[in-house]
Write an enzyme that holds these catalytic residues in place. Structure first.
Site, PDB file in Angstrom:
ATOM      1  NE  ARG A 100       1.892  -2.754   2.128  1.00  0.00           N
ATOM      2  CZ  ARG A 100       1.959  -1.827   1.161  1.00  0.00           C
ATOM      3  NH1 ARG A 100       1.207  -0.754   1.212  1.00  0.00           N
ATOM      4  NH2 ARG A 100       2.784  -1.972   0.142  1.00  0.00           N
ATOM      5  CG  HIS A 127       8.156  -2.156  -0.188  1.00  0.00           C
ATOM      6  ND1 HIS A 127       7.381  -3.310  -0.277  1.00  0.00           N
ATOM      7  CD2 HIS A 127       7.455  -1.193  -0.852  1.00  0.00           C
ATOM      8  CE1 HIS A 127       6.272  -3.035  -0.959  1.00  0.00           C
ATOM      9  NE2 HIS A 127       6.290  -1.771  -1.311  1.00  0.00           N
ATOM     10  NE  ARG A 293       5.558  -4.027  -6.153  1.00  0.00           N
ATOM     11  CZ  ARG A 293       4.936  -3.684  -5.015  1.00  0.00           C
ATOM     12  NH1 ARG A 293       4.396  -2.489  -4.902  1.00  0.00           N
ATOM     13  NH2 ARG A 293       4.892  -4.500  -3.984  1.00  0.00           N
TER      14      ARG A 293
HETATM   15  N1  NVA Z   1       7.668   4.594   2.481  1.00  0.00           N
HETATM   16  C1  NVA Z   1       6.297   4.343   2.065  1.00  0.00           C
HETATM   17  C2  NVA Z   1       6.247   3.348   0.970  1.00  0.00           C
HETATM   18  C3  NVA Z   1       4.899   3.098   0.384  1.00  0.00           C
HETATM   19  C4  NVA Z   1       4.925   2.065  -0.696  1.00  0.00           C
HETATM   20  C5  NVA Z   1       5.478   3.897   3.267  1.00  0.00           C
HETATM   21  O1  NVA Z   1       5.974   3.044   4.023  1.00  0.00           O
HETATM   22  O2  NVA Z   1       4.368   4.379   3.452  1.00  0.00           O
HETATM   23  N1   CP Z   2       4.480   0.806  -3.933  1.00  0.00           N
HETATM   24  C1   CP Z   2       3.585   0.228  -3.111  1.00  0.00           C
HETATM   25  O1   CP Z   2       3.900  -0.657  -2.316  1.00  0.00           O
HETATM   26  O2   CP Z   2       2.318   0.713  -3.240  1.00  0.00           O
HETATM   27  P1   CP Z   2       1.066   0.378  -2.317  1.00  0.00           P
HETATM   28  O3   CP Z   2       1.332   0.994  -0.969  1.00  0.00           O
HETATM   29  O4   CP Z   2      -0.097   0.977  -3.014  1.00  0.00           O
HETATM   30  O5   CP Z   2       0.947  -1.127  -2.191  1.00  0.00           O
END
Ligand code: NVA
Ligand code: CP
Length: 316
Positions: A100, A127, A293
């Site tokens: 990430r 994502h 998830r």
């Molecule tokens: N658009 C959000 C998604 C979090 C799961 C972010 O990138 O922070």
């Molecule tokens: N939806 C999702 O990716 O959540 P987190 O940012 O908590 O991993």
């Protein structure tokens, strides 16, 4: 297919296989408890995470492996070691790596230099693992037949909007992203990718700027935070103002199909992108979506480490 770097890497057959396996992992938790026995999976995150981290670590444990969680500031990358060298080193210790971070290019570069599968656990532009949990939820609620249904994302034109359009396009669905025009619309390159895919699958991709028109008749109304990780704080006031007509309220939900549901990748900000009565109401499927998830990441790890995903030819 070695890596899952982008949503468009997945073929329709890959998605079907991953969702079937994820559903089976939920029913038969002991099915593959030795698949990653004596093996490790590196989980490297330079942004916060609740679900993706928990889902990844528990997925590895359910496959009998050991997760190694590495925070962004803990690798020598921060002191100038290259991504390529890091990829080669981690390939010698782990059987897969979930990443990430901010730039998609960094995940792509890890994929180029690592000999193990690299899995995108969220970048600024995509994502893919989230979308598998989303579509497992949608398939459970509506079945696999997407014909005659409309699947709408509403809010910021961010990583989730891009992934939403691309995944729906691969599945041949009618997908919509309803966002403000201008700065907070989806990246035109991501929309073009989804449109190229939809042209081959029979899907339909629409980008709209009218929240009511977008919500009308939708089977799913999906939203995400208005300020994503890494978004400049200096833009907050203007961004929230531009997004305010896109808040999911009972009034907007009333325009959806009679069986229309609400979804959100989470984390959520009640009162901002969605009202509490919608997200905590009877049409919301957020918890089922969040719990999916783990099994979907477990399925990705299972099939990628066995070399069983074919990858997509839709963009070639
Ligand atoms: N658009 C959000 C998604 C979090 C799961 C972010 O990138 O922070
Ligand atoms: N939806 C999702 O990716 O959540 P987190 O940012 O908590 O991993």
């Amino acid at each position: 297919m070695k890596d899952l770097l982008r949503t468009e890497d997945l073929s329709r057959a890959d998605i079907d296989l991953l969702l079937d396996t994820a559903a089976d992992f939920a029913k038969n938790p002991l099915r593959s408890v030795a698949a990653l026995a004596h093996r490790t999976v590196a989980i490297y995150m330079t942004k916060p995470s609740t679900r993706t981290r928990l889902a990844s670590e528990t997925a590895v444990a359910h496959l009998g492996g050991t997760p190694i969680f590495i925070r962004g500031d803990e690798l020598q990358i921060g002191r100038g070691e290259t991504i390529a060298d890091t990829a080669r080193v981690i390939s010698g210790f782990a059987s897969a790596m979930i990443v990430r971070t901010f730039a998609q290019a960094d995940v792509d570069e890890l994929g180029r230099h690592a000999t193990i599968p690299i899995i995108n656990g969220l970048t600024d532009s995509d994502h893919p693992t989230q979308l598998l949990a989303d579509w497992l939820t949608i398939r459970e609620v509506f079945g696999a037949d997407v014909s005659g249904r409309k699947f709408t994302y509403i809010g910021d034109g961010n990583n989730m909007a891009h992934a939403w359009l691309t995944m729906g396009a691969i599945l041949g669905a009618h997908v919509v992203a309803a966002t403000p025009s201008g700065d907070w619309a989806p990246d035109p390159a991501a929309v073009a990718t989804a449109e190229r895919i939809a042209a081959k699958t029979g899907g339909k991709v629409e980008v709209l700027h009218d929240p009511e028109a977008a919500a009308k008749g939708s089977s799913v109304l999906y939203t995400d935070v208005w300020m994503s990780m890494g978004d400049p704080e200096s833009e907050r006031t203007a961004k929230l103002k531009a997004l305010s007509p896109f808040k999911v309220t009972n009034e907007l939900m009333a325009l959806t199909a009679p069986d229309g549901i609400f979804m959100h990748c989470l984390p959520a900000h009640r009162g901002e992108e969605v009202s509490a009565e919608v997200i905590d109401g009877p049409r919301s499927h957020i918890w089922r979506e969040a719990y999916h998830r783990r099994t979907t990441i477990q399925a990705i790890l299972y099939h990628l480490t066995r070399g069983e995903l074919q990858g997509s030819a839709l963009l070639s």
